[in-house]
Structures are given as structure tokens and as C-alpha cells.
Scaffold this motif. Structure first.
Motif, PDB file in Angstrom:
ATOM      1  N   MET A  32       0.747  -1.284  -0.036  1.00 22.93           N
ATOM      2  CA  MET A  32       0.281   0.840   0.045  1.00 22.93           C
ATOM      3  C   MET A  32       0.891   1.236  -0.173  1.00 22.93           C
ATOM      4  O   MET A  32       2.342   0.908   0.610  1.00 22.93           O
ATOM      5  CB  MET A  32      -1.159  -0.058   0.972  1.00 22.93           C
ATOM      6  CG  MET A  32      -2.066  -1.367   1.450  1.00 22.93           C
ATOM      7  SD  MET A  32      -2.989  -1.172   2.577  1.00 22.93           S
ATOM      8  CE  MET A  32      -3.948   0.445   2.098  1.00 22.93           C
ATOM      9  N   GLY A  33       0.555   2.014  -1.061  1.00 21.75           N
ATOM     10  CA  GLY A  33       1.252   3.355  -1.102  1.00 21.75           C
ATOM     11  C   GLY A  33       2.384   3.560  -1.496  1.00 21.75           C
ATOM     12  O   GLY A  33       2.984   4.760  -1.893  1.00 21.75           O
ATOM     13  N   SER A  34       3.165   2.211  -2.278  1.00 23.10           N
ATOM     14  CA  SER A  34       3.754   2.314  -3.223  1.00 23.10           C
ATOM     15  C   SER A  34       3.645   3.360  -4.832  1.00 23.10           C
ATOM     16  O   SER A  34       4.660   3.339  -5.595  1.00 23.10           O
ATOM     17  CB  SER A  34       4.397   1.215  -3.582  1.00 23.10           C
ATOM     18  OG  SER A  34       3.404   0.946  -3.998  1.00 23.10           O
ATOM     19  N   ASP A  53      -8.531   5.696  -3.949  1.00 23.69           N
ATOM     20  CA  ASP A  53      -9.216   5.031  -2.672  1.00 23.69           C
ATOM     21  C   ASP A  53      -8.452   3.881  -2.729  1.00 23.69           C
ATOM     22  O   ASP A  53      -7.998   3.187  -3.347  1.00 23.69           O
ATOM     23  CB  ASP A  53     -10.256   4.868  -3.299  1.00 23.69           C
ATOM     24  CG  ASP A  53     -10.965   3.909  -2.021  1.00 23.69           C
ATOM     25  OD1 ASP A  53     -11.898   3.015  -2.623  1.00 23.69           O
ATOM     26  OD2 ASP A  53     -10.454   2.819  -0.797  1.00 23.69           O
ATOM     27  N   PRO A  54      -7.859   3.593  -1.246  1.00 27.24           N
ATOM     28  CA  PRO A  54      -6.210   2.701  -0.940  1.00 27.24           C
ATOM     29  C   PRO A  54      -7.377   1.533  -1.649  1.00 27.24           C
ATOM     30  O   PRO A  54      -7.126   0.267  -1.361  1.00 27.24           O
ATOM     31  CB  PRO A  54      -5.874   2.435   0.322  1.00 27.24           C
ATOM     32  CG  PRO A  54      -7.146   3.323   0.974  1.00 27.24           C
ATOM     33  CD  PRO A  54      -7.778   4.420   0.023  1.00 27.24           C
ATOM     34  N   ASN A  55      -8.771   1.224  -1.027  1.00 26.27           N
ATOM     35  CA  ASN A  55      -8.803  -0.277  -0.565  1.00 26.27           C
ATOM     36  C   ASN A  55      -9.767  -0.676  -2.304  1.00 26.27           C
ATOM     37  O   ASN A  55     -10.593  -1.667  -2.382  1.00 26.27           O
ATOM     38  CB  ASN A  55     -10.797  -0.180  -0.027  1.00 26.27           C
ATOM     39  CG  ASN A  55      -9.935  -0.099   1.699  1.00 26.27           C
ATOM     40  OD1 ASN A  55      -9.458  -1.137   1.637  1.00 26.27           O
ATOM     41  ND2 ASN A  55     -10.439   1.335   1.988  1.00 26.27           N
ATOM     42  N   ASN A 137       9.570   3.526  -7.329  1.00 20.87           N
ATOM     43  CA  ASN A 137       8.514   5.174  -7.419  1.00 20.87           C
ATOM     44  C   ASN A 137       9.408   5.477  -6.912  1.00 20.87           C
ATOM     45  O   ASN A 137       9.996   5.607  -6.197  1.00 20.87           O
ATOM     46  CB  ASN A 137       6.911   4.625  -7.250  1.00 20.87           C
ATOM     47  CG  ASN A 137       6.640   5.163  -7.824  1.00 20.87           C
ATOM     48  OD1 ASN A 137       6.270   5.993  -9.296  1.00 20.87           O
ATOM     49  ND2 ASN A 137       5.596   5.872  -7.452  1.00 20.87           N
ATOM     50  N   LYS A 138       8.501   7.312  -7.124  1.00 23.46           N
ATOM     51  CA  LYS A 138       8.983   7.883  -6.590  1.00 23.46           C
ATOM     52  C   LYS A 138      10.159   8.347  -6.394  1.00 23.46           C
ATOM     53  O   LYS A 138      11.137   9.114  -5.281  1.00 23.46           O
ATOM     54  CB  LYS A 138       8.048   8.176  -5.065  1.00 23.46           C
ATOM     55  CG  LYS A 138       6.790   7.277  -4.400  1.00 23.46           C
ATOM     56  CD  LYS A 138       6.666   7.480  -2.628  1.00 23.46           C
ATOM     57  CE  LYS A 138       4.940   7.190  -3.440  1.00 23.46           C
ATOM     58  NZ  LYS A 138       4.956   7.080  -2.337  1.00 23.46           N
ATOM     59  N   VAL A 139      10.744   8.325  -6.859  1.00 21.22           N
ATOM     60  CA  VAL A 139      12.583   8.891  -7.407  1.00 21.22           C
ATOM     61  C   VAL A 139      12.632  10.522  -7.628  1.00 21.22           C
ATOM     62  O   VAL A 139      13.604  11.288  -6.988  1.00 21.22           O
ATOM     63  CB  VAL A 139      12.930   8.269  -9.014  1.00 21.22           C
ATOM     64  CG1 VAL A 139      12.424   9.148 -10.106  1.00 21.22           C
ATOM     65  CG2 VAL A 139      13.749   8.143  -8.994  1.00 21.22           C
ATOM     66  N   ALA A 168       5.558   8.147 -10.795  1.00 22.87           N
ATOM     67  CA  ALA A 168       3.904   8.757 -11.079  1.00 22.87           C
ATOM     68  C   ALA A 168       4.422  10.744 -11.645  1.00 22.87           C
ATOM     69  O   ALA A 168       2.979  10.939 -12.282  1.00 22.87           O
ATOM     70  CB  ALA A 168       3.626   8.407 -10.141  1.00 22.87           C
ATOM     71  N   CYS A 169       5.007  10.707 -10.503  1.00 24.83           N
ATOM     72  CA  CYS A 169       4.045  12.937 -11.010  1.00 24.83           C
ATOM     73  C   CYS A 169       5.347  13.542 -11.460  1.00 24.83           C
ATOM     74  O   CYS A 169       4.810  14.938 -11.975  1.00 24.83           O
ATOM     75  CB  CYS A 169       4.224  12.961  -9.165  1.00 24.83           C
ATOM     76  SG  CYS A 169       5.773  14.023  -8.195  1.00 24.83           S
ATOM     77  N   LEU A 170       6.255  12.513 -12.309  1.00 19.72           N
ATOM     78  CA  LEU A 170       6.885  12.997 -13.115  1.00 19.72           C
ATOM     79  C   LEU A 170       7.277  12.751 -15.339  1.00 19.72           C
ATOM     80  O   LEU A 170       5.252  13.049 -14.770  1.00 19.72           O
ATOM     81  CB  LEU A 170       8.820  12.688 -12.985  1.00 19.72           C
ATOM     82  CG  LEU A 170       9.289  13.410 -12.146  1.00 19.72           C
ATOM     83  CD1 LEU A 170      10.826  13.225 -11.805  1.00 19.72           C
ATOM     84  CD2 LEU A 170       9.111  14.500 -11.326  1.00 19.72           C
TER      85      LEU A 170
HETATM   86  N1  LIG Z   1       6.461  12.312  -4.442  1.00 17.26           N
HETATM   87  C1  LIG Z   1       6.010  11.270  -5.278  1.00 17.26           C
HETATM   88  N2  LIG Z   1       4.216  10.667  -4.573  1.00 17.26           N
HETATM   89  C2  LIG Z   1       3.645   9.660  -5.142  1.00 17.26           C
HETATM   90  C3  LIG Z   1       3.947   9.020  -6.532  1.00 17.26           C
HETATM   91  N3  LIG Z   1       3.577   8.099  -6.622  1.00 17.26           N
HETATM   92  C4  LIG Z   1       1.887   8.071  -5.706  1.00 17.26           C
HETATM   93  N4  LIG Z   1       2.469   9.024  -5.283  1.00 17.26           N
HETATM   94  C5  LIG Z   1       1.770   9.485  -3.446  1.00 17.26           C
HETATM   95  O1  LIG Z   1       2.049   8.461  -2.779  1.00 17.26           O
HETATM   96  C6  LIG Z   1       0.343   8.460  -2.648  1.00 17.26           C
HETATM   97  C7  LIG Z   1      -0.737   6.764  -2.464  1.00 17.26           C
HETATM   98  O2  LIG Z   1      -0.013   6.959  -3.805  1.00 17.26           O
HETATM   99  P1  LIG Z   1      -1.128   5.244  -4.768  1.00 17.26           P
HETATM  100  O3  LIG Z   1      -1.295   5.748  -5.737  1.00 17.26           O
HETATM  101  O4  LIG Z   1      -2.368   5.791  -3.843  1.00 17.26           O
HETATM  102  O5  LIG Z   1      -0.597   4.401  -4.068  1.00 17.26           O
HETATM  103  P2  LIG Z   1      -1.400   2.779  -3.765  1.00 17.26           P
HETATM  104  O6  LIG Z   1       0.069   1.534  -4.024  1.00 17.26           O
HETATM  105  O7  LIG Z   1      -2.203   3.000  -5.382  1.00 17.26           O
HETATM  106  O8  LIG Z   1      -1.660   2.449  -2.614  1.00 17.26           O
HETATM  107  P3  LIG Z   1      -3.287   1.158  -1.930  1.00 17.26           P
HETATM  108  O9  LIG Z   1      -3.700   2.063  -2.565  1.00 17.26           O
HETATM  109  O10 LIG Z   1      -2.983   2.037  -0.803  1.00 17.26           O
HETATM  110  O11 LIG Z   1      -2.577   0.779  -2.494  1.00 17.26           O
HETATM  111  C8  LIG Z   1      -0.455   8.486  -2.727  1.00 17.26           C
HETATM  112  O12 LIG Z   1      -0.590  10.182  -1.861  1.00 17.26           O
HETATM  113  C9  LIG Z   1       0.529   9.740  -4.436  1.00 17.26           C
HETATM  114  O13 LIG Z   1      -0.348  10.891  -4.715  1.00 17.26           O
HETATM  115  C10 LIG Z   1       5.167   9.441  -6.892  1.00 17.26           C
HETATM  116  O14 LIG Z   1       6.216   9.424  -8.158  1.00 17.26           O
HETATM  117  N5  LIG Z   1       6.032  10.332  -5.887  1.00 17.26           N
END
Ligand SMILES: Nc1nc2c(ncn2[C@@H]2O[C@H](COP(=O)(O)OP(=O)(O)OP(=O)(O)O)[C@@H](O)[C@H]2O)c(=O)[nH]1
Length: 255
Positions: A32-34, A53-55, A137-139, A168-170
Motif C-alpha cells: 500500500m502507498g507504493s 481510494d486504497p481499497n 517509484n517516487k524517484v 508517477a508525478c514526473l
Molecule cells: N512524490 C510522489 N508521490 C507519489 C508518487 N506516486 C504516488 N505518490 C503518492 O503516494 C501516495 C500513494 O499513492 P497510490 O497510487 O495511492 O499508491 P497505491 O500503491 O495505489 O496504494 P494503495 O491504493 O493504498 O494500494 C499518494 O499520496 C500519491 O500521491 C510519486 O511518484 N512521487
């Protein structure tokens, strides 16, 4: 309605009509959160949306062209609470896996090892092989990095996976490149699995020139709905939160 597309695991060679684009089922795994949802949305819409929505788990499709060949890319954005659980829902459906961790979260990297072990164990000996791509991710969060690029590369090479670091944000193109690379890997594995047999000296061996042309091992599937983005699988888990949401994509709820 939950509509799942499968693919023939046993290689019953069928002809895929010329005009029919092939399909590529990609499952995105990770803790979660990756960033699984953010990567999925970025690929489908070119947009970075910060909250999901994480679910919510759903499957989306997009018509792509990879190396001048049309392909319907189906993406299952999973929502395991922690680690691989009831994996059968995606193991037999997937043509490939993208396993995601966040470079600023060591635990998410450790969880990836569980996912890689699960999917490589399942795919062992299956034809065509199921490619796995490991994504850091999130480099963009370099200053909070907890997982070195070398660690990611080492884990990937241990399991023979491709490895990339993204954000994902670039830029959209780097995310699109990942998904297109997955399609190329699936095509390579499919070609490898139907490569003509070597003709032995024994004259009784079938001469390939008389055999029908070998084509991809996909069973005939109903043509997907014409809409560019369609949800083909209902959410696995209903969101527990009742906050007002903006639905950006059918199936995605964004807070
Ligand atoms: N800075 C940054 N934040 C990111 C990036 N990708 C995702 N996030 C943030 O990380 C958090 C989790 O992103 P999600 O895409 O919901 O992650 P997930 O793996 O789908 O998580 P679940 O939905 O809980 O399974 C969110 O607040 C996003 O905005 C990224 O590349 N850079």
C-alpha cells in the motif's frame, strides 16, 4: 458485472485474425502507498492524481500502439492489504507483472521480494513465460531515499526481471515507456514459446514448411467494449470511507 479475460495457458495455436489487436494483461502489485494507482492513472490519463481510494481494485483497458502494432493493454491495479493474498485472482490472468516499491520506503521494497517470489514460483515452467518488471517509484523523493538503485537492480537481476526507477508525478513518457516495454517483453516471450522446432535429421520430423503458420497463443476473446477506457472488473473491495469523491475514471475514486 465482473468480466475477466483469460488467456490460453496451454499453447493451443489459434489464428488471431489480422484486424484483431492482440491483448496484454498487466497486473500491478506492491504494498500500500507504493504508487500503483498513481502509475496506472498516469499511464491511462497522462495525469498525476494524488489521492486514491486504497481499497479500490479495478481493471482498466487502453488501446495502444507499440512498434506500429495495435494492442489492447489491460491493467489490473491491485489492492492487497499486506503482501500477496488470494493471488489466484490475478496469477492465471496476467501476461506480465509490474511490481512496485517506493524508493523512500524500505518496507515496500521488502514486500516486493514476496511478490516476485510468488509470481516467479507460479510461472515456473509455464509457456509463454510471464515477464516481471520491478519498479522503484517516487524517484522524485531522492532526498528521502531508503532503497539504493543498486539494491533494486540486484533484486531484479536475482530473479531475471527488468528494473526501472520512475516517478508517477514526473513525465508521462517514462511511464508509457514502462508499459510499452512490458508489451514488448510479452511479445518476445510469446514468440519464444511458439518458435519453430528444430528439424531433426530424422526425415519423419514434420517439415515446418508444411505446418500451418504459427501465431500467438491467445484464445479468441470477445472484442472489448469500444470505449477507450472501460472497467472490465468490478472493484474487489468497497471503499470504507464515505468522503465526497470525484470520479475521474470509471472505477477510480479520487478524494
Ligand atoms: N512524490 C510522489 N508521490 C507519489 C508518487 N506516486 C504516488 N505518490 C503518492 O503516494 C501516495 C500513494 O499513492 P497510490 O497510487 O495511492 O499508491 P497505491 O500503491 O495505489 O496504494 P494503495 O491504493 O493504498 O494500494 C499518494 O499520496 C500519491 O500521491 C510519486 O511518484 N512521487
Amino acid at each position: 458485472m465482473s468480466l475477466m479475460f483469460g488467456k490460453a495457458r496451454t499453447c493451443n495455436i489459434v489464428t488471431v485474425p489480422e484486424h484483431e489487436p492482440s491483448e496484454c494483461n498487466i497486473v500491478i502489485l506492491g504494498s500500500m502507498g507504493s504508487g500503483k494507482s498513481a502509475l496506472t492513472v498516469k499511464f491511462l490519463t497522462k495525469r498525476f492524481i494524488s489521492e486514491y481510494d486504497p481499497n479500490l481494485e479495478d481493471t482498466y483497458s487502453s488501446e495502444e500502439v507499440v512498434d506500429q502494432q495495435p494492442v489492447i493493454v489491460k491493467v489490473m491495479d491491485t489492492a492487497d492489504q499486506d503482501g500477496p493474498v488470494n493471488c489466484e485472482r490475478y496469477l492465471s490472468w496476467a501476461n506480465a507483472f509490474i511490481i512496485v516499491y517506493s524508493i523512500d520506503n524500505r518496507n515496500s521494497f521488502q514486500a516486493c521480494q514476496q511478490y516476485i517470489e510468488t509470481v516467479t514460483l507460479y510461472s515456473k515452467g509455464l509457456q509463454p513465460d510471464t515477464p516481471v518488471i520491478l519498479l522503484g517509484n517516487k524517484v522524485d523523493m531522492e532526498r528521502y531515499r531508503q532503497v539504493s538503485k543498486a539494491d533494486g537492480a540486484a533484486l531484479a537481476s536475482r530473479f531475471g526481471c527488468r528494473f526501472f526507477e520512475v516517478s508517477a508525478c514526473l513525465d508521462f513518457l517514462s511511464i508509457q515507456h514502462i508499459f510499452h516495454e512490458v508489451v514488448r517483453e510479452v511479445r518476445r516471450e510469446t514468440d519464444r514459446s511458439i518458435r519453430p522446432l528444430f528439424i531433426s535429421e530424422d526425415k519423419s520430423a514434420i517439415s515446418l514448411s508444411s505446418a500451418p503458420p504459427l501465431t500467438a497463443c491467445y484464445k479468441e476473446l470477445p472484442t472489448p467494449a469500444t470505449a477507450k477506457l472501460v472497467t472490465v472488473k468490478s472493484s474487489r473491495a468497497q471503499s470504507k470511507r464515505r468522503a465526497p469523491t470525484l470520479t475521474l475514471l470509471k472505477g477510480f475514486k479520487i478524494f
